[in-house]
Design an enzyme around this catalytic site. Structure first.
Site, PDB file in Angstrom:
ATOM      1  N   HIS A 104       0.872  -1.182   0.000  1.00  4.86           N
ATOM      2  CA  HIS A 104       0.000   0.000   0.000  1.00  4.86           C
ATOM      3  C   HIS A 104       0.905   1.227   0.000  1.00  4.86           C
ATOM      4  O   HIS A 104       1.812   1.343   0.825  1.00  4.86           O
ATOM      5  CB  HIS A 104      -0.900   0.019   1.234  1.00  4.86           C
ATOM      6  N   GLY A 105       0.668   2.148  -0.936  1.00  5.87           N
ATOM      7  CA  GLY A 105       1.469   3.374  -1.024  1.00  5.87           C
ATOM      8  C   GLY A 105       0.623   4.610  -0.794  1.00  5.87           C
ATOM      9  O   GLY A 105      -0.583   4.610  -1.059  1.00  5.87           O
ATOM     10  N   SER A 106       1.255   5.681  -0.298  1.00  5.04           N
ATOM     11  CA  SER A 106       0.529   6.926  -0.054  1.00  5.04           C
ATOM     12  C   SER A 106       1.525   8.082   0.031  1.00  5.04           C
ATOM     13  O   SER A 106       2.728   7.875   0.218  1.00  5.04           O
ATOM     14  CB  SER A 106      -0.275   6.824   1.247  1.00  5.04           C
ATOM     15  N   SER A 117       1.890   0.150  -6.123  1.00  3.12           N
ATOM     16  CA  SER A 117       1.614   0.942  -4.922  1.00  3.12           C
ATOM     17  C   SER A 117       2.569   2.126  -4.802  1.00  3.12           C
ATOM     18  O   SER A 117       2.180   3.196  -4.322  1.00  3.12           O
ATOM     19  CB  SER A 117       1.722   0.063  -3.680  1.00  3.12           C
ATOM     20  N   GLU A 123      -5.498  -6.111  -8.179  1.00  7.64           N
ATOM     21  CA  GLU A 123      -5.875  -5.208  -7.082  1.00  7.64           C
ATOM     22  C   GLU A 123      -6.625  -6.037  -6.053  1.00  7.64           C
ATOM     23  O   GLU A 123      -7.465  -6.879  -6.405  1.00  7.64           O
ATOM     24  CB  GLU A 123      -6.776  -4.082  -7.595  1.00  7.64           C
ATOM     25  N   GLY A 170      -1.522  10.236   9.736  1.00  7.55           N
ATOM     26  CA  GLY A 170      -2.909   9.778   9.843  1.00  7.55           C
ATOM     27  C   GLY A 170      -3.018   8.268   9.764  1.00  7.55           C
ATOM     28  O   GLY A 170      -3.779   7.645  10.511  1.00  7.55           O
ATOM     29  N   ARG A 201      -8.029   3.293   6.645  1.00  8.92           N
ATOM     30  CA  ARG A 201      -9.465   3.473   6.840  1.00  8.92           C
ATOM     31  C   ARG A 201     -10.222   3.436   5.518  1.00  8.92           C
ATOM     32  O   ARG A 201      -9.654   3.676   4.459  1.00  8.92           O
ATOM     33  CB  ARG A 201      -9.731   4.830   7.517  1.00  8.92           C
TER      34      ARG A 201
END
EC number: 2.4.2.30
Length: 559
Positions: A404-406, A446, A534, A413, A420
């Site tokens: 998971h990438g962000s 990701s 995915e 957060g 979330r």
């Protein structure tokens, strides 16, 4: 107290006072009808809203430290009172308001700031007003009221009523009036501090007790300037609505406006209804487009980008509350930030088996179509989020370690609240398989969501243990995928390429789909086929964060 209606004589008095601006110049307000040009007054010396004052500043200069006295900072453009006065408060009533109005039809995208100020040295009051196009310094007026607090309140309340058609004392029940300004709801509990004071406090603190690698990680994810720069790139106006000041309710209102836009797009309504919905969104969530006309949000891609903006805003609100809290005590600020995450981060030895497996997983699942960069693994942190282990669905089979990438701005957060699902008020458009938590078995898929660049080439990737259970396999995107589960536990979007099961291994009870990727033979006969898999779950208790990777992105030369 209720604002009194101005009689004609009183109105002349207020107008005369309004001429007493801090530089001795007159200022005209943008009260002209939509679509008509505002008259420009002749002035001596620099114009209040002239070329120099009204020029949009370079993005690099837009991050300001606000000097805070009380609950709200004095507008930094109010040179006559900056450092000499504070925003007047009575209990929880803060006499500070930012108004915003966007009207795409007439290229209006403007703000109006009103502050009631009290001098620090003596009980003298004044009302500061500044207005103009979003992103511009605009014009201003400083009305001096000497020691007459009631007069200052009257001017403040009347201006608020004139601009919004709402009474100041009834602002808790504020209702937007067509053609008038909207009020931005600000969180006065979340305050920025004087940077020099913060640095002074840090020098007085004892040394951090954290591992140096954890300290560097916290500096990376708690960098307020990086957060502001990222939001500016997304066209959010950090001047009109400073980060950390928008309330949760204001962000929720932004989602509600996007939902209206989604309804218009789906119904094929590209006329007045869509324009009004966009006006409402830009009014609630200020954007800086310079002199350009604010664009109508017409496509699902454009809508998705605005959803991501609000998601980032929500994470930044969380981050700033954590970063700005608990300055007192004998703890180093980084140690306080770490404690407030409620998430253990333990650096892995680079010679450990876990580190080597994760490094192999990272490199072997770099997708062949993502050729513009390579990744170097700098550090790996074992993650233990408070409460996740107890809540995790151990009973579900098919547990995989997935990517998971962000953006960097989102990680406080994520680490403090976990991954979330989007809120109910968010539009479903923009989520390929509905409102869920998205993962990949290809690292670079990701990594693309880190939005790294040549200038900012450090990013973070998360490996989570995901309890997939029985997957509902789909060949194409479907925003209503959650409703299609029919007793299954997750959705899997089937890709053309994926790691071969022949290379899978197990690490701490989870399947690790090591690469390289190979052709799966998947083909969607009815349209576009996904390049890569995915994986989507719709409940946070199917996710347990396990490893956080610090990555250096090495972008290849274009020539």
């Amino acid at each position: 107290m209720a604002p009194r209606r101005q009689r004609s004589g009183s109105g002349r008095r207020v107008l005369n006072e309004a001429k007493k601006v801090d530089n001795g110049n007159k200022a005209t307000e943008d009260d002209s009808p939509p679509g008509k040009k505002m008259r420009t007054c002749q002035r001596k010396g620099p114009m209040a809203g002239g070329k120099d004052a009204d020029r949009t500043k370079d993005n690099r200069d837009s991050v300001k430290t606000l000097l805070l006295k009380g609950k709200a900072p004095v507008d930094p453009e109010c040179a006559a009172k900056l450092g000499k006065a504070h925003v007047y408060c009575e209990g929880d009533d803060v006499y500070d308001v930012m108004l915003n109005q966007t009207n795409l039809q007439f290229n209006n995208n403007k703000y109006y700031l009103i502050q009631l100020l009290e001098d620090d040295a003596q009980r003298n009051f004044s009302v500061w007003m500044r207005w103009g196009r979003v992103g511009k310094t605009g014009q201003h007026s400083l009305v001096t009221c000497s020691g007459d607090l009631n007069k200052a309140k009257e001017i403040f309340q009347k201006k608020f009523l004139d601009k919004t058609k709402n009474n100041w004392e009834d602002r808790e029940n504020f209702e937007k009036v067509p053609g008038k300004y909207d009020m931005l709801q600000m969180d006065y509990a979340a305050s920025t501090q004087d940077e020099s004071k913060t640095k002074e406090e840090e020098t007085l603190k004892p040394e951090s007790q954290l591992d140096l690698r954890v300290q560097e990680l916290l500096k990376l994810i708690c960098n307020v300037q990086t957060m502001e720069e990222m939001m500016i790139e997304m066209k959010y106006d950090t001047k009109r609505a400073p980060l950390g000041k928008l309330t949760v309710a204001q962000i929720k209102a932004g989602y509600q406006s996007l939902k209206k836009i989604e309804d218009c797009i789906r119904a094929g309504q590209h006329g007045r209804a869509l324009v009004e919905a966009c006006n409402e969104f830009y009014t609630r969530i200020p954007h800086d487009f310079g002199l350009s006309i604010p664009p109508v949000i017409r496509t699902e891609k454009e809508l998705s980008d605005k959803v991501k903006l609000l998601e980032a805003l929500g994470d930044i609100e969380i981050a700033l509350k954590l970063v700005k809290s608990e300055r007192q005590g004998l703890e180093h600020p980084l140690d306080q930030h770490y404690r407030n995450l409620h998430c253990a981060l333990r650096p892995l030895d680079h010679e450990s088996n876990e580190f080597k497996v994760i490094s192999q997983y990272l490199q072997s699942t770099h997708a062949p179509t993502h050729k513009d960069y390579t990744m170097t693994l700098l550090d790996v942190f074992e993650v233990e989020k408070e409460g996740e282990k107890e809540a995790f669905r151990e009973d579900l089979p098919n547990r995989m370690l997935l990517w998971h990438g962000s953006r960097l701005s989102n990680w406080v957060g994520i680490l403090s609240h976990g991954l979330r699902v989007a809120p109910p008020e968010a539009p479903i458009t923009g989520y390929m398989f509905g409102k869920g938590i998205y993962f990949a078995d290809m690292s670079s898929k990701s990594a693309n969501y880190c939005f790294a660049s040549r200038l900012k080439n450090t990013g973070l990737l998360l490996l989570s243990e995901v309890a997939l259970g029985q997957c509902n396999e789909l060949l194409e995107a479907n925003p209503k995928a959650q409703g299609l589960l029919r007793g299954k536990h997750s959705t899997k979007g089937m890709g053309k390429m994926a790691p071969s099961p022949a290379h899978f291994i197990t690490l701490n009870g989870s399947t690790v789909p090591l690469g390289p990727a190979s052709d799966t033979g998947i083909l969607n006969p009815e349209g576009y086929t996904l390049n890569y898999n995915e994986f989507i779950v719709y409940s946070p208790n199917q996710v347990r964060m396990r490893y956080l990777l610090k990555i250096q992105f090495n972008f290849l030369q274009l020539w």
